[in-house]
Design a protein around this motif. Structure first.
Motif, mmCIF file in Angstrom:
data_model
loop_
_atom_site.group_PDB
_atom_site.id
_atom_site.type_symbol
_atom_site.label_atom_id
_atom_site.label_comp_id
_atom_site.label_asym_id
_atom_site.label_seq_id
_atom_site.Cartn_x
_atom_site.Cartn_y
_atom_site.Cartn_z
ATOM 1 N N PRO A 148 12.041 3.406 6.257
ATOM 2 C CA PRO A 148 12.578 3.109 7.456
ATOM 3 C C PRO A 148 12.872 1.620 7.497
ATOM 4 O O PRO A 148 12.385 0.619 6.937
ATOM 5 N N ALA A 149 14.024 1.459 8.304
ATOM 6 C CA ALA A 149 14.444 -0.128 8.302
ATOM 7 C C ALA A 149 15.386 -0.098 9.857
ATOM 8 O O ALA A 149 15.690 0.748 10.408
ATOM 9 N N PHE A 150 15.397 -1.429 10.272
ATOM 10 C CA PHE A 150 16.215 -1.876 11.244
ATOM 11 C C PHE A 150 17.934 -1.683 10.637
ATOM 12 O O PHE A 150 18.105 -1.652 9.422
ATOM 13 N N PRO A 219 6.044 -4.558 8.877
ATOM 14 C CA PRO A 219 4.940 -4.806 7.857
ATOM 15 C C PRO A 219 4.286 -6.179 8.129
ATOM 16 O O PRO A 219 5.158 -6.920 8.673
ATOM 17 N N GLU A 220 3.161 -6.278 8.110
ATOM 18 C CA GLU A 220 2.478 -7.746 8.407
ATOM 19 C C GLU A 220 3.049 -8.755 7.675
ATOM 20 O O GLU A 220 3.207 -9.774 8.348
ATOM 21 N N TRP A 221 3.748 -8.628 6.514
ATOM 22 C CA TRP A 221 4.801 -9.643 5.920
ATOM 23 C C TRP A 221 5.580 -9.052 4.974
ATOM 24 O O TRP A 221 5.563 -7.601 4.534
ATOM 25 N N ARG A 222 6.647 -9.583 4.728
ATOM 26 C CA ARG A 222 7.849 -9.139 3.856
ATOM 27 C C ARG A 222 8.613 -9.960 2.906
ATOM 28 O O ARG A 222 8.089 -11.313 2.993
ATOM 29 N N ALA A 223 9.242 -9.717 2.043
ATOM 30 C CA ALA A 223 9.791 -10.638 1.148
ATOM 31 C C ALA A 223 11.500 -10.423 0.923
ATOM 32 O O ALA A 223 11.803 -9.128 0.962
ATOM 33 N N VAL A 224 12.144 -11.451 0.711
ATOM 34 C CA VAL A 224 13.469 -11.351 0.242
ATOM 35 C C VAL A 224 13.529 -11.772 -1.149
ATOM 36 O O VAL A 224 13.251 -13.007 -1.246
ATOM 37 N N HIS A 225 14.354 -11.151 -1.998
ATOM 38 C CA HIS A 225 14.241 -11.813 -3.427
ATOM 39 C C HIS A 225 15.701 -12.328 -3.591
ATOM 40 O O HIS A 225 16.675 -11.265 -3.262
ATOM 41 N N HIS A 253 1.951 -1.855 1.224
ATOM 42 C CA HIS A 253 2.280 -1.678 2.601
ATOM 43 C C HIS A 253 2.478 0.176 2.599
ATOM 44 O O HIS A 253 2.271 0.504 3.821
ATOM 45 N N PHE A 254 2.614 0.452 1.455
ATOM 46 C CA PHE A 254 2.940 1.976 1.424
ATOM 47 C C PHE A 254 1.268 2.860 1.110
ATOM 48 O O PHE A 254 1.440 3.934 1.414
ATOM 49 N N VAL A 273 12.225 -10.994 13.251
ATOM 50 C CA VAL A 273 13.348 -10.937 12.490
ATOM 51 C C VAL A 273 13.505 -9.347 12.607
ATOM 52 O O VAL A 273 13.013 -8.556 11.500
ATOM 53 N N GLU A 274 14.466 -8.927 13.323
ATOM 54 C CA GLU A 274 14.773 -7.545 13.590
ATOM 55 C C GLU A 274 15.695 -7.082 12.460
ATOM 56 O O GLU A 274 17.002 -6.632 12.892
ATOM 57 N N ALA A 275 15.475 -7.280 11.099
ATOM 58 C CA ALA A 275 16.238 -6.986 10.077
ATOM 59 C C ALA A 275 15.343 -6.561 8.823
ATOM 60 O O ALA A 275 14.376 -7.071 8.835
ATOM 61 N N GLY A 276 16.020 -5.627 8.211
ATOM 62 C CA GLY A 276 15.061 -5.271 6.751
ATOM 63 C C GLY A 276 14.099 -4.176 7.188
ATOM 64 O O GLY A 276 14.368 -3.280 8.174
ATOM 65 N N GLU A 277 13.251 -3.786 6.061
ATOM 66 C CA GLU A 277 12.347 -2.674 6.182
ATOM 67 C C GLU A 277 11.374 -2.685 7.022
ATOM 68 O O GLU A 277 10.697 -3.943 7.658
ATOM 69 N N LYS A 278 10.902 -1.765 7.831
ATOM 70 C CA LYS A 278 9.832 -1.527 8.642
ATOM 71 C C LYS A 278 8.548 -1.052 7.981
ATOM 72 O O LYS A 278 8.814 -0.861 6.957
ATOM 73 N N ASP A 279 7.624 -1.003 8.917
ATOM 74 C CA ASP A 279 6.220 -0.561 8.235
ATOM 75 C C ASP A 279 6.657 0.887 7.667
ATOM 76 O O ASP A 279 6.828 1.899 8.531
ATOM 77 N N PRO A 280 6.399 0.995 6.412
ATOM 78 C CA PRO A 280 6.424 2.476 5.863
ATOM 79 C C PRO A 280 5.370 3.395 6.208
ATOM 80 O O PRO A 280 5.561 4.561 6.144
ATOM 81 N N ARG A 281 4.391 2.703 6.819
ATOM 82 C CA ARG A 281 3.368 3.918 7.156
ATOM 83 C C ARG A 281 3.417 3.904 8.686
ATOM 84 O O ARG A 281 2.366 4.789 9.208
#
Length: 281
Positions: A148-150, A219-225, A253-254, A273-281
């Motif tokens: 799930p993602a924005f 999720p509580e924290w995220r990352a961009v590579h 987070h999974f 930041v309403e972009a990227g993945e949401k909490d998968p659970r």
């Protein structure tokens, strides 16, 4: 808006959709993050582990398993886990040494991989089951299912002022589980809407921007590579392209069995930041 700009945005969204499909394909892997079903910290004395034959313990020499001669545990490797004839039975005592922050799957039980990992000087045993309920449900949902993602937002493809350090700076961050730490190399910093965020060296090259923010449902924290090519380009231009649409959830987070690093202290955005993945659970 020019035709060239529209084409660039269309290309960025198409690339993002392909990235999301690749992420989902990785989750469908038989020994990916969704295959994790348990974790156990090994103590100093031989002890049984629920669901895994043998007695297990760890000391300064590595992780150890002692089994009888029934062949319930076999030598294995990730590359050959599905080739049962290539596996040799383990009897007696076997020792496995894993590098800090590394992991290996030296044993299998049936088709369940027994993974050993070393985190903050402690050995961790995890099981990877290709028939895990979470993995089975994700696969059964079909190839169109993704994390799930924005929705894609072209404004979140950002060119940020960047300052690369003359050399990496060692730092320590907390892990997903209490008491764990990770040693990282800080390589530079970017400015994002008034907040300075530090970058760490990526595990496979490039750089990683890990952060917390205020987005509901994230999720509580995220990352961009950021890939090597973008890093090299930024050294010439002074700006680093960061696509926040690709802010991704960590493996921890999974499910409850991950040991992932948390962001560096101070990498906290005071807005959503309403972009990227949401909490998968």
């Amino acid at each position: 808006m020019s035709a060239d700009t529209l084409e660039t945005l269309d290309t960025a969204e198409a690339s993002w959709l392909a990235w999301r499909a690749d992420r989902a394909a990785g989750l469908r892997a038989p020994r990916g993050v969704l295959s994790l079903t348990s974790h156990h910290w090994l103590g100093a004395e031989p002890a049984p582990v629920v669901g895994v034959p043998g007695l297990w313990w760890a000391d300064d020499d590595g992780a150890h398993v002692r089994v009888d001669g029934d062949g319930a545990v076999t030598d294995g490797d990730v590359a050959v886990l599905l080739d049962a004839e290539a596996l040799a039975p383990v009897t007696g005592t076997r020792t496995v040494v894993v590098a800090e922050a590394g992991s290996a799957v030296p044993f299998v039980v049936g088709d369940i991989g027994v993974e050993l990992a070393l985190r903050t000087g402690r050995y961790l045993l995890r099981t990877r089951d290709p028939h895990a309920p979470a993995l089975a449900a994700f696969v059964a949902a079909g190839e169109g299912v993704v994390v799930p993602a924005f929705g894609f937002d072209p404004a979140q493809v950002r060119d940020l002022p960047v300052r690369w350090y003359a050399g990496p700076r060692a730092a320590v961050v907390d892990g997903a589980k209490p008491g764990l730490v990770h040693h990282v190399q800080v390589v530079g910093e970017v400015d994002l809407d008034g907040t300075t965020l530090r970058l760490v060296a990526g595990h496979h090259g490039g750089a990683t921007l890990s952060f917390t923010d205020r987005a509901e449902g994230a999720p509580e924290w995220r990352a961009v590579h950021v890939a090597d090519a973008e890093v090299e380009a930024s050294r010439r231009t002074g700006t680093l392209r960061v696509d926040l649409n690709r802010a991704s959830a960590y493996p921890s987070h999974f499910n409850d069995h991950g040991t992932c690093p948390r962001p560096l202290a101070g990498n906290d955005l005071p807005f959503a930041v309403e972009a990227g993945e949401k909490d998968p659970r």
